[in-house]
Design an enzyme around this catalytic site. Structure first.
Site, short mmCIF file in Angstrom:
data_model
loop_
_atom_site.label_atom_id
_atom_site.label_comp_id
_atom_site.label_asym_id
_atom_site.label_seq_id
_atom_site.Cartn_x
_atom_site.Cartn_y
_atom_site.Cartn_z
N CYS A 195 -44.76 31.63 81.37
CA CYS A 195 -45.33 30.31 81.12
C CYS A 195 -44.66 29.60 79.94
O CYS A 195 -44.94 28.44 79.69
CB CYS A 195 -46.84 30.41 80.90
SG CYS A 195 -47.30 31.49 79.55
N ASP B 229 -45.01 30.24 76.76
CA ASP B 229 -45.79 30.23 75.52
C ASP B 229 -45.11 31.05 74.44
O ASP B 229 -44.52 32.08 74.73
CB ASP B 229 -47.19 30.81 75.76
CG ASP B 229 -48.08 29.86 76.53
OD1 ASP B 229 -47.58 28.80 76.93
OD2 ASP B 229 -49.27 30.19 76.74
N CYS C 147 -50.90 27.06 75.73
CA CYS C 147 -52.12 26.47 76.25
C CYS C 147 -53.31 26.79 75.34
O CYS C 147 -53.21 27.57 74.40
CB CYS C 147 -52.40 27.00 77.65
SG CYS C 147 -52.80 28.75 77.66
N CYS D 209 -52.73 35.52 78.28
CA CYS D 209 -52.78 34.96 76.92
C CYS D 209 -53.30 35.99 75.93
O CYS D 209 -52.81 36.09 74.80
CB CYS D 209 -53.69 33.73 76.88
SG CYS D 209 -53.17 32.42 77.97
#
Lengths: 127, 239
Positions: free
Chosen positions: A37, A39, A62, A105
């Site tokens: 993603c 991140d 995010c 995450c």
């Protein structure tokens, strides 16, 4: 998909955002990313006498990634190195009520903790 | 890129299927999407990789025309519209096959997604070679994020904001340049991968080369995602 209240709270009022100087005495830096993603997460701990006295983070990602790292720094403060090792991503998932698509995450946050601890250890060993 | 070779309809026979028996008449199905005997549509196996599904070799350079032709052919064969008067089982299969086909086509059509997919297929060894996070790039991204926050909080009409904007603008140009460089490097790796597959050697040296290429691809694809994300953020913020 709605974020849980806790995620929103951490996202709006992130705790311990910022950074320490990497070469500062007792500072361990963990830098991790999620290639899927994009991140990026930086998590730092400041250790005195085997105790984490302070922790900071910076995250580009995010809401869930920010909340996960914010929560991680909150938990790290006041813990010993040994206790910090025991923080699991599942604890973060539970606390923040993360949905399945956002579990990565919390994994990222756990990786960041591990990386910061390892970096601190490495620096302490080479002294 | 491979030249377009003439396709016979019988090529479909070469397609592999995990299910070897027709769900309807139990007769043997030998790599057809339709049973030879009862002509019922057969489900595309979930284990079938997208390359095999389209009957094209597992290479990173592919003939877009060939892919498209095959896609249209199979789309027609599986389209739910043609199964409205058929049994529930056939309708379900048609829907499932169509969905799989669309995902497969979208994935293979795009060179980056195609490479990501290939890496997933070959993942066995790649997952072991865990990539080292590019710490410098991460620092840069986080610093840039600070500047972006500063710009977002600034009074857009101020001189300070104008200075920040031009700083961010030049960061953007530099990052876009790097993204292009990475794409060039990827193209070279794709070529090396295909050449290695074409040679088909089973030596230790070939295996080392294979793992090396896969790891480099993984690294560059990851870094490209990081850079792309921050560029998107930059563009959205200073637009």
């Amino acid at each position: 998909m709605a974020y849980s209240d806790k995620v929103v709270d951490h996202f709006n009022n992130p705790r311990n955002m910022g950074s320490f100087k990497k070469d500062e005495e007792g500072v361990g830096t963990g830098m991790v990313g999620a290639p899927e993603c994009g991140d990026v997460m930086k998590l730092q701990i400041k250790v005195q006498n085997d105790m984490i006295v302070d922790a900071k983070f910076k995250t580009f990602g995010c809401g869930s990634a920010i909340a996960s790292s914010s929560l991680a720094t909150e938990w790290l403060k006041g813990k010993t190195i040994e206790e910090a090792q025991k923080i699991k991503n599942t604890d973060i998932v539970q606390e923040l009520n993360l949905p399945p698509v956002k579990i990565h995450c919390s994994v990222l946050a756990e990786d960041a903790i591990k990386a910061a601890l390892a970096d601190y250890q490495k620096k302490a060993d080479t002294k | 890129m491979d030249g377009h070779t003439h396709q016979h309809t019988s090529d479909r026979r070469e397609l592999q299927m995990a299910r070897s028996m027709c769900w309807h008449c139990q007769s043997e199905v030998s790599g057809e999407y339709f049973c030879d005997r009862c002509v019922k549509v057969q489900p595309v196996s979930k284990e079938l990789d997208y390359f095999t599904c389209f009957g094209i070799p597992r290479r990173l350079a592919l003939d877009q025309q060939q892919l498209e032709t095959k896609f249209y052919e199979l789309s027609r064969a599986f389209h739910p519209d043609f199964y409205q008067n058929k049994s529930d089982a056939e309708q379900t299969i048609s829907l499932g096959n169509s969905a799989m086909l669309n995902t497969a086509y979208r994935t293979l059509r795009d060179p980056i997604q195609r490479a990501e997919y290939l890496l997933d297929l070959e993942a066995g060894s790649v997952k072991e070679i865990r990539t080292t996070p590019p710490a410098d790039l991460f620092e840069e991204i986080l610093e840039l994020q600070d500047t972006l926050d500063e710009f977002r909080a600034s009074d857009r009409t101020s001189d300070a904001a104008a200075a920040l904007r031009s700083q961010l603008q030049s960061e953007r140009t530099a990052l876009e340049g790097r993204q292009r460089d990475m794409e060039t490097q990827l193209q070279q790796l794709f070529g090396r991968w295909d050449a290695l597959q074409d040679r088909g050697e089973a030596t230790d040296q070939a295996r080392t080369e294979r793992d090396r290429i896969l790891k480099d691809m993984r690294d560059i694809l990851s870094n490209r995602t990081y850079v792309k994300n921050i560029v998107n953020d930059l563009v959205a913020t200073i637009a």
